[in-house]
Write a protein that holds these residues in place. Sequence first.
Motif, PDB file in Angstrom:
ATOM      1  N   PHE A   1       0.674  -1.153  -0.144  1.00  0.00           N
ATOM      2  CA  PHE A   1       0.217   0.376  -0.227  1.00  0.00           C
ATOM      3  C   PHE A   1       0.550   1.280  -0.320  1.00  0.00           C
ATOM      4  O   PHE A   1       0.292   2.567   0.701  1.00  0.00           O
ATOM      5  N   VAL A   2       1.993   1.566  -0.384  1.00  0.00           N
ATOM      6  CA  VAL A   2       3.245   2.512  -0.253  1.00  0.00           C
ATOM      7  C   VAL A   2       2.911   2.719  -1.543  1.00  0.00           C
ATOM      8  O   VAL A   2       3.068   2.624  -2.597  1.00  0.00           O
ATOM      9  N   GLY A   3       2.440   4.621  -1.509  1.00  0.00           N
ATOM     10  CA  GLY A   3       2.033   5.211  -2.725  1.00  0.00           C
ATOM     11  C   GLY A   3       1.309   5.912  -2.404  1.00  0.00           C
ATOM     12  O   GLY A   3       0.801   6.125  -0.909  1.00  0.00           O
ATOM     13  N   ASP A   4       0.502   6.712  -2.963  1.00  0.00           N
ATOM     14  CA  ASP A   4      -0.612   7.226  -3.163  1.00  0.00           C
ATOM     15  C   ASP A   4      -1.798   7.243  -2.822  1.00  0.00           C
ATOM     16  O   ASP A   4      -2.234   6.518  -4.333  1.00  0.00           O
ATOM     17  N   TRP A   5      -2.719   7.389  -2.344  1.00  0.00           N
ATOM     18  CA  TRP A   5      -4.408   6.800  -1.954  1.00  0.00           C
ATOM     19  C   TRP A   5      -5.282   8.229  -1.952  1.00  0.00           C
ATOM     20  O   TRP A   5      -4.232   9.639  -1.463  1.00  0.00           O
ATOM     21  N   SER A   6      -6.011   8.006  -2.429  1.00  0.00           N
ATOM     22  CA  SER A   6      -7.151   9.162  -2.786  1.00  0.00           C
ATOM     23  C   SER A   6      -8.644   9.162  -1.380  1.00  0.00           C
ATOM     24  O   SER A   6      -8.606   7.991  -1.224  1.00  0.00           O
ATOM     25  N   VAL A   7      -8.166   9.847  -0.457  1.00  0.00           N
ATOM     26  CA  VAL A   7      -9.059   9.308   0.576  1.00  0.00           C
ATOM     27  C   VAL A   7     -10.751  10.688   0.446  1.00  0.00           C
ATOM     28  O   VAL A   7      -9.971  11.474   0.767  1.00  0.00           O
ATOM     29  N   SER A   8     -11.604  10.272   0.351  1.00  0.00           N
ATOM     30  CA  SER A   8     -12.108  11.076  -0.240  1.00  0.00           C
ATOM     31  C   SER A   8     -12.124  12.655  -0.689  1.00  0.00           C
ATOM     32  O   SER A   8     -12.089  13.692  -0.524  1.00  0.00           O
ATOM     33  N   GLY A   9     -11.178  12.276  -1.600  1.00  0.00           N
ATOM     34  CA  GLY A   9     -10.856  13.366  -2.516  1.00  0.00           C
ATOM     35  C   GLY A   9      -9.372  13.867  -1.816  1.00  0.00           C
ATOM     36  O   GLY A   9      -8.754  15.150  -3.015  1.00  0.00           O
ATOM     37  N   THR A  10      -9.090  13.398  -1.215  1.00  0.00           N
ATOM     38  CA  THR A  10      -7.868  14.212  -0.577  1.00  0.00           C
ATOM     39  C   THR A  10      -6.531  13.032  -1.338  1.00  0.00           C
ATOM     40  O   THR A  10      -6.687  11.858  -0.507  1.00  0.00           O
ATOM     41  N   THR A  11      -5.530  13.569  -1.784  1.00  0.00           N
ATOM     42  CA  THR A  11      -4.361  12.893  -1.552  1.00  0.00           C
ATOM     43  C   THR A  11      -3.196  11.871  -0.235  1.00  0.00           C
ATOM     44  O   THR A  11      -3.150  13.380   0.615  1.00  0.00           O
ATOM     45  N   VAL A  12      -3.399  11.389   0.042  1.00  0.00           N
ATOM     46  CA  VAL A  12      -2.730  10.718   1.157  1.00  0.00           C
ATOM     47  C   VAL A  12      -1.167  10.471   0.919  1.00  0.00           C
ATOM     48  O   VAL A  12      -1.513   8.908   0.266  1.00  0.00           O
ATOM     49  N   HIS A  13      -0.104  10.552   0.555  1.00  0.00           N
ATOM     50  CA  HIS A  13       0.965  10.246   0.680  1.00  0.00           C
ATOM     51  C   HIS A  13       1.786   8.785   1.622  1.00  0.00           C
ATOM     52  O   HIS A  13       1.772   9.448   2.840  1.00  0.00           O
ATOM     53  N   VAL A  14       1.145   7.575   1.779  1.00  0.00           N
ATOM     54  CA  VAL A  14       1.971   6.245   2.669  1.00  0.00           C
ATOM     55  C   VAL A  14       3.198   6.402   2.406  1.00  0.00           C
ATOM     56  O   VAL A  14       3.217   5.892   0.998  1.00  0.00           O
ATOM     57  N   THR A  15       4.020   6.471   3.293  1.00  0.00           N
ATOM     58  CA  THR A  15       5.662   5.560   2.921  1.00  0.00           C
ATOM     59  C   THR A  15       5.694   4.306   3.879  1.00  0.00           C
ATOM     60  O   THR A  15       4.179   3.773   4.342  1.00  0.00           O
ATOM     61  N   SER A  16       6.992   3.934   3.534  1.00  0.00           N
ATOM     62  CA  SER A  16       7.047   2.895   4.732  1.00  0.00           C
ATOM     63  C   SER A  16       7.453   3.145   5.730  1.00  0.00           C
ATOM     64  O   SER A  16       7.388   1.816   6.615  1.00  0.00           O
ATOM     65  N   SER A  17       7.479   4.183   6.246  1.00  0.00           N
ATOM     66  CA  SER A  17       7.202   4.779   7.757  1.00  0.00           C
ATOM     67  C   SER A  17       5.962   4.809   8.075  1.00  0.00           C
ATOM     68  O   SER A  17       5.709   4.645   9.127  1.00  0.00           O
ATOM     69  N   THR A  18       4.910   4.870   7.315  1.00  0.00           N
ATOM     70  CA  THR A  18       3.749   4.899   7.718  1.00  0.00           C
ATOM     71  C   THR A  18       2.733   3.087   8.066  1.00  0.00           C
ATOM     72  O   THR A  18       2.483   2.568   7.620  1.00  0.00           O
ATOM     73  N   GLU A  19       2.480   3.653  10.100  1.00  0.00           N
ATOM     74  CA  GLU A  19       1.950   2.014  10.593  1.00  0.00           C
ATOM     75  C   GLU A  19       0.128   2.389   9.556  1.00  0.00           C
ATOM     76  O   GLU A  19       0.071   3.684   9.983  1.00  0.00           O
ATOM     77  N   ILE A  20      -0.294   1.323   9.772  1.00  0.00           N
ATOM     78  CA  ILE A  20      -1.475   0.774   8.608  1.00  0.00           C
ATOM     79  C   ILE A  20      -1.909  -0.283   9.807  1.00  0.00           C
ATOM     80  O   ILE A  20      -2.242  -1.072  10.216  1.00  0.00           O
TER      81      ILE A  20
END
Length: 255
Positions: free
Chosen positions: A126-145
Amino acid sequence: MKLRLLGVAAVVAVLAALVPAAAASADGGDDNEAQLTGVVESLPASGLVGDWVVSSTTVHVTDATEIDQEDASVAVGATVEVEGTTEADGSITASQVDVQESSDDDSNGEVQFEGTIDTLPGTTDFVGDWSVSGTTVHVTSSTEIDQSDGAVAVGAAVEVHGLLEADGSITATQVDVKDSSDIEDGSLSLTGTATAFPKTAARTGDWLVSRNTVHVRRATAIVHAQKLSRGSTVRVFGTWRADGSIRASRVVVRS
């Protein structure tokens, strides 16, 4: 002759009484004195002498500026209190800078956002750019999911924690999958620095908070409004608008 001398003495006495009063008036206040509390956004390329940017304000630091780093070190992201003189262009020539909080302690630009996943990157982690309710969310290898309450998937409800970027995107430090009934789609809270706001008593109108436009209306509750000044840290609660600005339902002035 004696009467004339007495008259001159009286005039001299009156003038002598007026001189200290005039001197005290001249020394009593300086309209150019400046005091700013804000977050360091940039520093000179080498050393500390030169131009700093503190909460969008240029601060001239010279060899004569006293810099107090007892509580924390000077760094981008640190919170500082600046005292000095306001120049004609709005910049400040600093006589003293006190570092109050380190960059690690500062929460400037932190955002918490709730929404629904529109799109996901084609990566297994899931690393990469997400779109959440129209907002770009940058998920990196450091992001806790956190998927303990559900799996990451298009249509899933999520709560995003991270840093709000200048373009309105979010660099996520944590993403929690939630039950859709537990979130308010499009709602957010933003902690940032108030660098501009209307000077009216009600403070209604457009504010600038960490480079983001925040619409404050009559219905917006402002907590601790008496503490508000340029450079104050505030927490904004509200919703995104289509143009990337924020419609505030509540603003809490923290310092």
